[in-house]
Structure formats: structure tokens, C-alpha cells
Design an enzyme around this catalytic site. Structure first.
Site, PDB file in Angstrom:
ATOM      1  N   ASP A  10       0.822  -1.205   0.000  1.00 14.78           N
ATOM      2  CA  ASP A  10       0.000   0.000   0.000  1.00 14.78           C
ATOM      3  C   ASP A  10       0.866   1.269   0.000  1.00 14.78           C
ATOM      4  O   ASP A  10       1.851   1.344   0.750  1.00 14.78           O
ATOM      5  CB  ASP A  10      -0.862  -0.042   1.279  1.00 14.78           C
ATOM      6  CG  ASP A  10      -2.005   0.939   1.243  1.00 14.78           C
ATOM      7  OD1 ASP A  10      -2.819   0.883   0.313  1.00 14.78           O
ATOM      8  OD2 ASP A  10      -2.096   1.776   2.174  1.00 14.78           O
ATOM      9  N   GLU A  22      15.494 -13.748  -0.707  1.00 13.25           N
ATOM     10  CA  GLU A  22      16.096 -14.837   0.090  1.00 13.25           C
ATOM     11  C   GLU A  22      15.261 -16.100   0.004  1.00 13.25           C
ATOM     12  O   GLU A  22      15.724 -17.184   0.332  1.00 13.25           O
ATOM     13  CB  GLU A  22      16.153 -14.446   1.572  1.00 13.25           C
ATOM     14  CG  GLU A  22      17.271 -13.512   1.943  1.00 13.25           C
ATOM     15  CD  GLU A  22      17.157 -13.136   3.420  1.00 13.25           C
ATOM     16  OE1 GLU A  22      16.597 -13.934   4.219  1.00 13.25           O
ATOM     17  OE2 GLU A  22      17.601 -12.025   3.761  1.00 13.25           O
TER      18      GLU A  22
HETATM   19  C1  NOJ Z   1      -4.564   2.816  -0.866  1.00  7.70           C
HETATM   20  C2  NOJ Z   1      -5.634   1.789  -0.752  1.00  7.70           C
HETATM   21  O1  NOJ Z   1      -5.788   1.152  -1.992  1.00  7.70           O
HETATM   22  C3  NOJ Z   1      -6.869   2.504  -0.283  1.00  7.70           C
HETATM   23  O2  NOJ Z   1      -8.012   1.660  -0.340  1.00  7.70           O
HETATM   24  C4  NOJ Z   1      -6.633   3.017   1.102  1.00  7.70           C
HETATM   25  O3  NOJ Z   1      -7.753   3.795   1.503  1.00  7.70           O
HETATM   26  C5  NOJ Z   1      -5.376   3.882   1.168  1.00  7.70           C
HETATM   27  N1  NOJ Z   1      -4.271   3.341   0.447  1.00  7.70           N
HETATM   28  C6  NOJ Z   1      -4.929   4.050   2.589  1.00  7.70           C
HETATM   29  O4  NOJ Z   1      -4.375   2.857   3.062  1.00  7.70           O
END
Ligand code: NOJ
Ligand code: CA
Length: 480
Positions: A184, A228
Site C-alpha cells: 500500500d 532470500e
Molecule cells: C490505498 C488503498 O488502496 C486505499 O483503499 C486506502 O484507503 C489507502 N491506500 C490508505 O491505506
């Protein structure tokens, strides 16, 4: 490098398959649907966050990186999913959220308050979901940074303890047989903590400033760790940048960062031949020699593609899927894409706190026309369901399956644009020609020789083409 030949399939677990009738999709439900995914031909699943979470942002506010959300089941259910998937040749990727935790994570509550980003005086930085990026903490008498909701404090990646802890987290899941992670907001993880006001008006600031070299260095460290393992674990980054060259940097100058970096320019494009061609050509040129592209039409943050770029016209959705699955690179299907599923309704009030609400792209997977008695989000169009499309040889689902099958034959063949008239996008992959007519007028593509292997209009499959391929409005074919 199994992912180069792979089709990835994104599962929003909460909406995919509910095994116990509580209205919430879960891991046992997903496991029970693995036969379907195997039949479809996908090679790996990316699961949206499966960790315990208070759900301020539906799983992206993690309160325990070593567990499973009680709504979804137990760690044993996750282990079973991995085992059952592997038995069918399907790998499982989880979703790592390193930018922030939940405010209810014990680290933030008591254990490691020093792992977060604090300031005595807030800057003018803005949060992605609106409002200031700083929230007041009574206990500290200081402000903490949150790039997203106030319930999601940002971790301070300049803290060695944070780094060590996430290496443990990666190993914990890799050791359990998890094949990799989607990461993310990976491109923004390490912050530039000089705490200077953003230039210009605060309102235009989109995200707290990033320590770019620090972020690349962190990704390299994760990649070394992933390498790894045998087979090496896959790191797919949510590189949310709209510049293809910037995106390319996340593969690493020496191909030593992410193996796959999501292509948001492609996801943001309209269904216009010139625009799509330009992005694909640009990507092909921008990526380092050893890098491999990844293509997506929908995900859990965006309006589903049949609604967003196809005007609800199924012919257009078929063209988009044909292109997605015949490009050089790894395609990612979002659950329901294979049905041509459209954007669903948004409940009032919405459950998602981002604006505009993302609820409509997260509605339950329609397995048949009889919806379960309770669902956490209202259902969308139930006429496009799996059971009906399985029976129909002309369905979008069957088209997707046949395209996935055909993809294996195209393997690593390079992408080469074929010059065409306006509104047409055509390319060669080895001996095959792929062409889509993204216009309302019939068109011809030449030179094309061979047999129509898969066409969006299935009645044309098997047709012999010599010299030129005629394409009706909003149709496409793979000829080889
Ligand atoms: C990107 C994610 O895809 C989204 O759904 C989320 O709200 C934000 N990052 C925060 O984690
Ligand atoms: Ca359930």
C-alpha cells in the site's frame, strides 16, 4: 519469475464469498470458490487487507499485522486457503500496509509511540482524504501525522524499530507460504521529516512530502529479503503516480526494487485508442530492460471499468478485457471484472469515508441471481452473475477465460504497435495480431494473416483472415 506468465486476481475478501451467512465475505468462502478461480485460469490472488482492523478504512487501518480479521476467520483459515490454493497452482498475495497503522494498534496506544511522526507545531500539509494531515494528541501534547484518516497515524520509517518489525512481519507471512505482497502507498512510505510548510497554498498539497531516496532504499531492503526465499517472493507496489517515468523508477535502476509496479496512468485512461496506445508505448520505452509491466482496469478505489470508461456498453467492456489480457505484461483482474460487472449502488449514508465513496466498486460478488439474505453492502446488478455466465457460451466470463487460455501462447512475445487508422488500436505479439476497434465505425486492419483465435464477437472465432481484418464498431480480435 512466475508472475510474468501470470494473471493476478484481486479479491476484496469482505465482498467475495460469505461462508456463514453473516453478510461478510470470509476466507472459508473464498477457499470454497477456488475451483471457480482455477477454472477461470488465474495464477495468483491478491487479497485486500486480511488483518484485524477497526475498519475506519475497511482493513487499511491495521491493528495487528500478525493476525486475521475475526470477520474473515482465523489464521488456520488463512493457512488452509494458502494450502488449497497451492494445490490448484494458485498463489496467494496479501496486502501490506506500512505507511500507517490503526490508532488502536498497541504500538500507537502504548507500546511504541516513538514509532510515529510527531510535531510540536503542525505544518500546512493536507491529508489525502481531506482536511489537515495533523491531529492533536492529548496525552503527548503534540500533533501526529496522518496521511489518510485521523484514525490512521503514519509510521516513522526513520525509526530502526519500525524497519526491524516490518522485516519480522514479512518473514512471518513468507514463512507461512504467502507468495508475496501488494504494498500500500509504497511510493510514499518514507517521509521527508524536515517539517516545512508546503509551498503555495496548503489546500493544493496532496500528500505529506516524501523522502524519495529513503523510500527507494527501503524497497531495496524488502526486495533483498523477498529474494532470500525460494521461489523469491513477489512485491507488487501501489505506485500511485501519474507519470510513467516516475513509476518506472520503482522497479529500481538495477531491477532491484519492485518486481511489479502498478500502472496508474493506464487505470486512469479513457477507452480511446490513441490514449491507450500512447500509455502502453510510453511504458514499454520507460521500463528498464529487465522490468515487466502490469496492467489493471479496476480496483477497490476506482469506479468499475465498465461504468467508468465503457458507458455501460458491453461491447466496449469486451474490447477493454481483450486488450488487457493480450498485452505484454501481467494483467490484474478485479473480482467481477470477468463478468463485466458494473459499479454498484452507494448506501446512504456511505460506509466508506473517502469522498467520493468507493462503496459502489466493492459490492458483493454476484454468484447467482438469488442474493444472500444479508450483505454488508447492497448488491449491484444481479443479472450479471457467475451461474448465468457459466451457462452462456457467449458470456463475458467465457470470453475472459478463453483470453486467459490464449495468453499463455503469447507468453513473453514483445509488444509492437501496428499502424492503423484513428479509433483503432492494434499490435503484434510474436506471430499474433491483436486489434480493437474503439470507434463507432467499421474499420479494417492490415496486414493480418491467420485464424481468429478469440473475438469479442464469438461468432467470428475460427474465421480465416487473409490480408485484412474487418472489425465492426466496438469489437476486437486476436488473430494468429
Ligand atoms: C490505498 C488503498 O488502496 C486505499 O483503499 C486506502 O484507503 C489507502 N491506500 C490508505 O491505506
Ligand atoms: Ca461471513
Amino acid at each position: 519469475m512466475w508472475w510474468r506468465d501470470a494473471v493476478l486476481y484481486q479479491v476484496y475478501v469482505r465482498s467475495f464469498a460469505d461462508s456463514n451467512g453473516d453478510g461478510i465475505g470470509d476466507l472459508a468462502g473464498l477457499t470454497a470458490r477456488l475451483d471457480y478461480l482455477e477454472w477461470l485460469g488465474v495464477d495468483a490472488l491478491w487479497l485486500n487487507p486480511t488483518f484485524p482492523s477497526p475498519d475506519a478504512d475497511w482493513g487499511y487501518d491495521v491493528s495487528d499485522y500478525y493476525g486475521v480479521h475475526p470477520d474473515f476467520g482465523t489464521l488456520a483459515d488463512l493457512d488452509r486457503l494458502v494450502t488449497e490454493a497451492v494445490r490448484r497452482g494458485i498463489r496467494v498475495l496479501l496486502d501490506l500496509v506500512p505507511n500507517h497503522t490503526s490508532e488502536r494498534h498497541p504500538w500507537f496506544r502504548v507500546e511504541h509511540r516513538d514509532w510515529y511522526v510527531w510535531a510540536d507545531e503542525p505544518t500546512n500539509w493536507r491529508a489525502v482524504f481531506g482536511g489537515p494531515a495533523w491531529a492533536w494528541d492529548e496525552r503527548e501534547g503534540r500533533w501526529y501525522l496522518h496521511s489518510f484518516l485521523p484514525e490512521m497515524p503514519d509510521l516513522n520509517w526513520h525509526e530502526p524499530g519500525v524497519r526491524a518489525e516490518f522485516e519480522r512481519i514479512l518473514r512471518f507471512w513468507f514463512d507461512r507460504g504467502v507468495a508475496g505482497f501488494r504494498i500500500d502507498v509504497v511510493h510514499r512510505t518514507v517521509k521527508d521529516l524536515r517539517l516545512r510548510d508546503a509551498a503555495g497554498r496548503g489546500r493544493v498539497q496532496r500528500f505529506p512530502p516524501t523522502d524519495v531516496p529513503g523510500t527507494h532504499e527501503l524497497i531495496r531492503a524488502w526486495r533483498r529479503l523477498a529474494d532470500e526465499y525460494e521461489p523469491p517472493r513477489l512485491l507488487v507496489g501501489e505506485t500511485y503516480v501519474l507519470d510513467v517515468h516516475e513509476m518506472a523508477t520503482f522497479y529500481g535502476a538495477d531491477a532491484d526494487e519492485l518486481q511489479l509496479a502498478f500502472n496508474f496512468p493506464f487505470l486512469h485512461a479513457s477507452l480511446r485508442a490513441a490514449e491507450l496506445r500512447r500509455i502502453v508505448e510510453l511504458t514499454e520505452r520507460a521500463l528498464p530492460e529487465a522490468a515487466w509491466p502490469v496492467w489493471t482496469l479496476s480496483n477497490h478505489d476506482h469506479v468499475r471499468f465498465p461504468t467508468r470508461i465503457c458507458d455501460g456498453d458491453e461491447r466496449r467492456a469486451r474490447c477493454a478485457l481483450l486488450a488487457l489480457l493480450a498485452l505484454r505484461g501481467t494483467p490484474v483482474l478485479y473480482y467481477g471484472d470477468e463478468l463485466g460487472l458494473e459499479q454498484g449502488p452507494t448506501p446512504e449514508p456511505p460506509l466508506d469515508r473517502a469522498r467520493p465513496s468507493r462503496d459502489g466498486c466493492r459490492t458483493p460478488m454476484p454468484w447467482d441471481e438469488r442474493p444472500p439474505a444479508v450483505t454488508w453492502l447492497p448488491n449491484g446488478d444481479l443479472s450479471r452473475n457467475v451461474a448465468a455466465q457459466l451457462k452462456d457460451p457467449d458470456s463475458v466470463l467465457r470470453l475472459c477465460r478463453d483470453l486467459i487460455g490464449l495468453r499463455r501462447e503469447l507468453a513473453a512475445a514483445p509488444y509492437e504497435t501496428l499502424s492503423t487508422g484513428p479509433g483503432i488500436w492494434a499490435w503484434r505479439r510474436g506471430g499474433a495480431t491483436v486489434a480493437v476497434n474503439l470507434s463507432a465505425r467499421p474499420a479494417h486492419v492490415r496486414p493480418v494473416e491467420g485464424v481468429v483465435r478469440v473475438s469479442t464477437d464469438r461468432s467470428r472465432d475460427g474465421e480465416h483472415v487473409s490480408g485484412r481484418l474487418r472489425l465492426e464498431p466496438w469489437s476486437g480480435a486476436v488473430v494468429g
